[in-house]
Design an enzyme around this catalytic site. Structure first.
Site, PDB file in Angstrom:
ATOM      1  N   LYS A  22      -9.827   7.752   2.609  1.00 37.51           N
ATOM      2  CA  LYS A  22     -10.249   6.370   2.376  1.00 37.51           C
ATOM      3  C   LYS A  22     -11.645   6.118   2.936  1.00 37.51           C
ATOM      4  CE  LYS A  22      -5.660   4.175   2.208  1.00 37.51           C
ATOM      5  NZ  LYS A  22      -4.794   5.339   2.557  1.00 37.51           N
ATOM      6  N   PHE A  49       1.887  -3.390   3.997  1.00 36.55           N
ATOM      7  CA  PHE A  49       2.288  -4.663   4.569  1.00 36.55           C
ATOM      8  C   PHE A  49       3.781  -4.872   4.324  1.00 36.55           C
ATOM      9  CE2 PHE A  49      -2.088  -6.991   4.200  1.00 36.55           C
ATOM     10  CZ  PHE A  49      -2.566  -6.218   5.245  1.00 36.55           C
ATOM     11  N   GLU A  76      -0.947   5.561  13.777  1.00 33.68           N
ATOM     12  CA  GLU A  76      -0.583   6.722  12.967  1.00 33.68           C
ATOM     13  C   GLU A  76      -0.791   8.018  13.730  1.00 33.68           C
ATOM     14  OE1 GLU A  76      -1.249   8.537   8.467  1.00 33.68           O
ATOM     15  OE2 GLU A  76      -2.569   6.934   9.193  1.00 33.68           O
ATOM     16  N   HIS A 108      -9.916   1.657   0.081  1.00 35.56           N
ATOM     17  CA  HIS A 108      -8.460   1.522   0.050  1.00 35.56           C
ATOM     18  C   HIS A 108      -8.034   0.931  -1.286  1.00 35.56           C
ATOM     19  CE1 HIS A 108      -4.419   1.079   1.082  1.00 35.56           C
ATOM     20  NE2 HIS A 108      -4.481   0.276   2.135  1.00 35.56           N
ATOM     21  N   HIS A 142      -2.914   7.865   6.338  1.00 34.77           N
ATOM     22  CA  HIS A 142      -3.153   6.552   5.739  1.00 34.77           C
ATOM     23  C   HIS A 142      -4.560   6.086   6.105  1.00 34.77           C
ATOM     24  CE1 HIS A 142      -2.107   2.800   3.873  1.00 34.77           C
ATOM     25  NE2 HIS A 142      -2.195   2.113   4.996  1.00 34.77           N
ATOM     26  N   CYS A 202       0.799  -1.219   0.000  1.00 35.53           N
ATOM     27  CA  CYS A 202       0.000   0.000   0.000  1.00 35.53           C
ATOM     28  C   CYS A 202       0.835   1.275   0.000  1.00 35.53           C
ATOM     29  CB  CYS A 202      -0.953  -0.007   1.189  1.00 35.53           C
ATOM     30  SG  CYS A 202      -1.971  -1.494   1.257  1.00 35.53           S
TER      31      CYS A 202
END
Length: 416
Positions: free
Chosen positions: A337, A403, A316, A342, A305, A165
């Site tokens: 998002k 990831f 975050e 996403h 994010h 991502c």
């Protein structure tokens, strides 16, 4: 020699909120949710039966029959977004040095739709390996970069970045570095993804990463909400034309903003879970601000994010508190998002466009669907809840984390 400045001179997109930039910006400002029941396949047996699909998409409106056969969906989205960005930039590549114009295109997964279709067909047969000659070109992640370079005759740096991502932010930073280093004057950069299919939804379901709020899809992507239960899958593409500042000025280009800097880091913690203290995210942002010669107090807007996962959102925001201190309360934060879902490897590309929107329109897009703020989140933060907010956005920051512990942050600055 003074460092070469880089600016954005063209933008393009096709994503769940719009099939072009104008539609995307309009729905971004309105706070529209793109989530709806899945139409790409029969999802009745899946744990998650909804997603943020591109709406009213007909490839025949963009490509001839041969091209449709040649391009996987993620490549189709790439070509559409880039075509809009090139047209928007009004650049004539025939008048440019092709050796100094390149492409860095990004994806987290690549041609999963094509891979699944070919393997399924093989499994249903008698074991004879009959595969389409288009199978490999449709599947591998780097082909859109090649297709784009062929279409526009670009012979400069050309490759693919795939870091889950964080892919598109890594790609944007790589393109920035190519121009700064003097290897190119123009770079097309961005990302695309198309994994709303059986293995895409099924695979992420098995990881318990996706929301299963099937009774209320529109409100399922809810970053910062106490009842968030995972992210909502999206699809599409975003493209940026990056150009050396003097090159852009010399041809009278429209300049959206300066691409001021980028930063990267690794969590070195876990393959799928973020560092719970947000140390990797903090390092990425700190590195990006240093690269942009910006102070934390310069920042007006942060596109986080913010995927709507229980661990990620809190980690975050811890990073933001640690880096920005008390000044974090003067900054608008939003998680777009909540509207788009996403887009995995393409997320950073369309979120870069959200930052460009904020700078160009002096409007911060909202975070929608927060009905019950997580008590672990500081209620004094300006999370731009519910509706867009007007403010002078001089510096905007965008985070994406992937990831594998990949963190990447980009910084855009208004050109006065």
């Amino acid at each position: 020699m003074a460092e070469r400045r880089v600016v954005v001179t063209g933008i393009g997109t096709i994503n769940p909120l719009g099939n072009n930039v104008a539609e995307y910006f309009e729905n971004l400002e309105k706070g529209v949710s793109a989530a709806a029941p899945i139409t790409h396949f029969d999802a009745r047996k899946h744990k998650t039966r909804f997603a943020c699909e591109v709406k009213n998409y007909d490839p025949s409106q963009y490509f001839d029959r041969k091209e449709v056969r040649k391009y996987d969906d993620f490549a189709q989205f790439a070509m559409i977004a880039v075509a809009e960005a090139v047209a928007d930039s009004k650049i004539d590549f025939a008048l440019c040095n092709p050796q100094r114009a390149g492409v860095i295109w990004c994806t987290g997964v690549g041609g999963l739709t094509s891979f699944f279709a070919e393997v399924t067909d093989y499994a249903a047969g008698d074991g004879t390996p009959r595969f389409s000659p288009f199978f490999v070109p449709r599947m591998i992640p780097d082909l859109p970069a090649g297709y784009i370079s062929i279409k526009y005759g670009l012979k400069g740096p050309n490759y693919c970045v795939s870091s889950a991502c964080a892919s598109s932010n890594h790609g944007l930073i790589s393109a920035l570095d190519q121009i700064r280093a003097g290897r190119a004057d123009i770079m097309i950069a961005g990302g695309s993804e198309a994994v709303i299919n059986i293995p895409g939804i099924g695979g992420f379901n098995s990881m318990q990463a996706l929301s299963t709020r099937n009774d209320d899809p529109q409100h399922a992507s809810r970053p910062f909400d106490a009842d968030r239960d995972g992210f909502v899958m999206g699809e599409g593409a975003g493209a940026l034309i990056l150009e050396e500042y003097e090159h852009a000025v010399a041809r009278g280009a429209k300049i959206y903003c300066e691409f001021a800097g980028g930063g990267m880091s690794a969590d070195a913690h876990h393959m799928t879970a973020p560092d719970p203290d947000g140390k990797g995210a903090e390092a990425s942002m700190r590195n990006a601000l240093a690269d942009a010669a910006a102070e934390p107090s310069d920042v007006d807007y942060i596109n986080v994010h913010g995927t709507s996962t229980p661990l990620g959102d809190v980690a975050e925001l811890k990073a933001l508190h640690s880096l920005f201190g008390e000044n974090i309360y003067n900054i608008n934060i939003s998680a777009t998002k909540s509207m788009t879902g996403h887009l995995l490897g393409a997320a950073a590309a369309i979120e870069a466009l959200a930052c460009i929107f904020a700078i160009g329109h002096d409007t911060v897009p909202p975070t929608i669907n927060v009905q019950n703020l997580d008590p672990a989140i500081d209620s004094r933060l300006n999370l731009t809840l519910g509706t867009a907010q007007k403010r002078n956005v001089r510096v905007a920051v965008s985070n994406t984390f992937g990831f594998g512990g990949h963190n990447a942050t980009v910084v855009f600055r208004k050109v006065e």
